[in-house]
Design an enzyme around this catalytic site. Structure first.
Site, PDB file in Angstrom:
ATOM      1  N   TYR A  65      47.939  21.255  62.923  1.00 17.13           N
ATOM      2  CA  TYR A  65      47.245  20.154  63.586  1.00 17.13           C
ATOM      3  C   TYR A  65      48.167  19.314  64.459  1.00 17.13           C
ATOM      4  O   TYR A  65      47.775  18.880  65.554  1.00 17.13           O
ATOM      5  CB  TYR A  65      46.559  19.268  62.551  1.00 17.13           C
ATOM      6  CG  TYR A  65      45.355  19.901  61.907  1.00 17.13           C
ATOM      7  CD1 TYR A  65      44.174  20.082  62.610  1.00 17.13           C
ATOM      8  CD2 TYR A  65      45.391  20.329  60.575  1.00 17.13           C
ATOM      9  CE1 TYR A  65      43.058  20.667  62.025  1.00 17.13           C
ATOM     10  CE2 TYR A  65      44.285  20.919  59.976  1.00 17.13           C
ATOM     11  CZ  TYR A  65      43.128  21.087  60.704  1.00 17.13           C
ATOM     12  OH  TYR A  65      42.026  21.667  60.130  1.00 17.13           O
ATOM     13  N   GLY A  79      34.894  27.317  59.027  1.00 11.64           N
ATOM     14  CA  GLY A  79      33.829  26.993  58.090  1.00 11.64           C
ATOM     15  C   GLY A  79      33.936  27.861  56.854  1.00 11.64           C
ATOM     16  O   GLY A  79      34.780  28.760  56.785  1.00 11.64           O
ATOM     17  N   GLN A  82      28.738  31.244  52.460  1.00  9.31           N
ATOM     18  CA  GLN A  82      27.854  30.940  51.330  1.00  9.31           C
ATOM     19  C   GLN A  82      28.216  31.796  50.121  1.00  9.31           C
ATOM     20  O   GLN A  82      28.429  33.000  50.238  1.00  9.31           O
ATOM     21  CB  GLN A  82      26.395  31.186  51.724  1.00  9.31           C
ATOM     22  CG  GLN A  82      25.394  30.586  50.759  1.00  9.31           C
ATOM     23  CD  GLN A  82      24.021  30.443  51.394  1.00  9.31           C
ATOM     24  OE1 GLN A  82      23.753  31.005  52.439  1.00  9.31           O
ATOM     25  NE2 GLN A  82      23.154  29.689  50.751  1.00  9.31           N
ATOM     26  N   ARG A  88      21.477  26.235  50.341  1.00  6.83           N
ATOM     27  CA  ARG A  88      21.860  25.897  51.708  1.00  6.83           C
ATOM     28  C   ARG A  88      22.473  24.499  51.763  1.00  6.83           C
ATOM     29  O   ARG A  88      23.430  24.255  52.502  1.00  6.83           O
ATOM     30  CB  ARG A  88      20.633  25.984  52.626  1.00  6.83           C
ATOM     31  CG  ARG A  88      20.950  25.758  54.104  1.00  6.83           C
ATOM     32  CD  ARG A  88      19.712  26.048  54.955  1.00  6.83           C
ATOM     33  NE  ARG A  88      20.011  25.936  56.372  1.00  6.83           N
ATOM     34  CZ  ARG A  88      19.930  24.820  57.065  1.00  6.83           C
ATOM     35  NH1 ARG A  88      19.578  23.694  56.458  1.00  6.83           N
ATOM     36  NH2 ARG A  88      20.206  24.801  58.360  1.00  6.83           N
ATOM     37  N   THR A 119      30.840  26.149  64.827  1.00  9.29           N
ATOM     38  CA  THR A 119      30.517  26.563  63.460  1.00  9.29           C
ATOM     39  C   THR A 119      29.040  26.317  63.171  1.00  9.29           C
ATOM     40  O   THR A 119      28.501  25.263  63.510  1.00  9.29           O
ATOM     41  CB  THR A 119      31.362  25.771  62.447  1.00  9.29           C
ATOM     42  OG1 THR A 119      32.742  25.894  62.780  1.00  9.29           O
ATOM     43  CG2 THR A 119      31.139  26.278  61.033  1.00  9.29           C
ATOM     44  N   ASN A 120      28.391  27.277  62.541  1.00 10.41           N
ATOM     45  CA  ASN A 120      26.981  27.115  62.165  1.00 10.41           C
ATOM     46  C   ASN A 120      26.830  26.506  60.776  1.00 10.41           C
ATOM     47  O   ASN A 120      27.690  26.716  59.923  1.00 10.41           O
ATOM     48  CB  ASN A 120      26.271  28.470  62.219  1.00 10.41           C
ATOM     49  CG  ASN A 120      25.859  28.831  63.630  1.00 10.41           C
ATOM     50  OD1 ASN A 120      25.418  27.970  64.388  1.00 10.41           O
ATOM     51  ND2 ASN A 120      26.021  30.092  63.978  1.00 10.41           N
ATOM     52  N   HIS A 175      19.512  25.204  67.340  1.00 12.97           N
ATOM     53  CA  HIS A 175      20.004  26.574  67.458  1.00 12.97           C
ATOM     54  C   HIS A 175      19.614  27.266  66.158  1.00 12.97           C
ATOM     55  O   HIS A 175      20.343  27.266  65.169  1.00 12.97           O
ATOM     56  CB  HIS A 175      21.526  26.579  67.637  1.00 12.97           C
ATOM     57  CG  HIS A 175      22.133  27.956  67.546  1.00 12.97           C
ATOM     58  ND1 HIS A 175      21.762  29.001  68.351  1.00 12.97           N
ATOM     59  CD2 HIS A 175      23.098  28.452  66.723  1.00 12.97           C
ATOM     60  CE1 HIS A 175      22.461  30.076  68.044  1.00 12.97           C
ATOM     61  NE2 HIS A 175      23.278  29.771  67.043  1.00 12.97           N
TER      62      HIS A 175
END
Length: 314
Positions: A65, A79, A82, A88, A119-120, A175
């Protein structure tokens, strides 16, 4: 080339596809890859660097960073996946916890950078980053429905036998499954698709709805075949980065807080925005039919319900 640096946090399939697209186009003079798996980031950087004689001089290196301080744009593709049996909401909270850590580090080391979230679920995590980061919300942009819109225009171009770049049409909202095709403002060559015969073809609701269903199911169709999507979203990310670095002030359907557009507040989803060197310059709201507005209402409500149960938000 003007001196520019771009950071990418997360070197999974999407992060690497974005790095490759930026490298091949020489969008930046330096690309810095950050990943918890430092060796993975180093390997990907080395692999790209070996292509310099074929592409041109673009420095690619692994970093941390603190190395991102000079980056004008930082892309976030990191990310968590799952777990078996995980809800979720639990997954959202774990991803939000990752974003809390990223936000703190970026506020410390790169407070002036524009953040591009990929990221989703991208709309949820764009909202989360806007809440967690100290930078202005206009400097946190989600890729939103840019990929959906690209798929939409590609299929429309094929249907009407024209270059997809001559198609002006948007998918807006989430999205995801509740995304909305804005047929009301869809045009080819300045002519409304709904109200004109174009290249010998008249708008027919059923075939056009079938075309949209192909757009909406595209990610599932690709994942069922290759296991993930990465190439087109990598191109999308590179496109957004280029627009910012070159201060193009292009109109893109990106995920932001609509701040009243289409009657929506306190959520992030895609509306057309003028994007440039300072992030989102301003938002646009193309005319939408009553049915399209209702679709956007439903899309926003679905996203709000997901946000409501999250424990990580301030």
């Amino acid at each position: 080339m003007a001196r520019s640096a771009v950071g990418i946090i997360g070197t999974g399939h999407v992060g690497v596809a974005a790095a490759y697209a930026m490298f091949q186009r020489q969008l930046a003079s330096e690309i810095i890859l950050v990943d918890k798996n430092r060796q993975l980031a180093e390997g990907e950087a080395m692999d790209l660097m070996h292509g310099q004689p074929l592409v041109g001089r673009v420095a690619v290196r692994a970093g941390d960073y603190e190395d991102l301080g000079q980056c004008q744009v930082i892309v976030i593709t990191a990310g968590v996946n799952q777990k078996p049996g995980e809800s979720r909401l639990d997954l959202l909270n774990r991803n939000a916890a990752v974003f809390r850590e990223i936000a703190a580090e970026l506020d410390r080391y790169a407070p002036e950078a524009i953040l591009v979230i990929a990221t989703n679920p991208v709309d949820i995590l764009t909202y989360v980053m806007q809440q967690l980061s100290q930078r202005a919300p206009r400097r946190v942009i989600g890729t939103g429905t840019m990929l959906d819109t690209s798929r939409f225009r590609a299929l429309l171009g094929d249907s009407y036998e024209v270059n997809p770049r001559s198609v002006h049409a948007y998918i807006l909202g989430e999205h995801g499954d509740s995304e909305v095709p804005i047929w009301s403002s869809a045009m080819i060559g300045g002519l409304s698709i709904m109200h004109h015969v174009i290249n010998g073809r008249r708008f027919q609701p059923e075939p056009m709805d079938a075309l949209f269903q192909r757009v909406r199911s595209a990610a599932f169709d690709i994942i069922s075949r290759k296991g993930y999507t990465n190439t087109a979203i990598g191109l999308v990310i590179a496109y957004v980065v280029r627009v910012i670095l070159e201060d193009q002030r292009s109109v893109l359907p990106v995920s932001v807080n609509p701040e009243g557009d289409y009657g929506q507040h306190d959520v992030c989803f895609s509306v057309p925005c003028v994007v440039g060197a300072h992030g989102v310059e301003y938002r646009l709201a193309p005319e939408a039919s009553e049915a399209e507005r209702q679709g956007l209402d439903s899309s926003a409500e679905i996203l709000r319900r997901s946000l409501k149960g999250m424990t990580i938000l301030p």
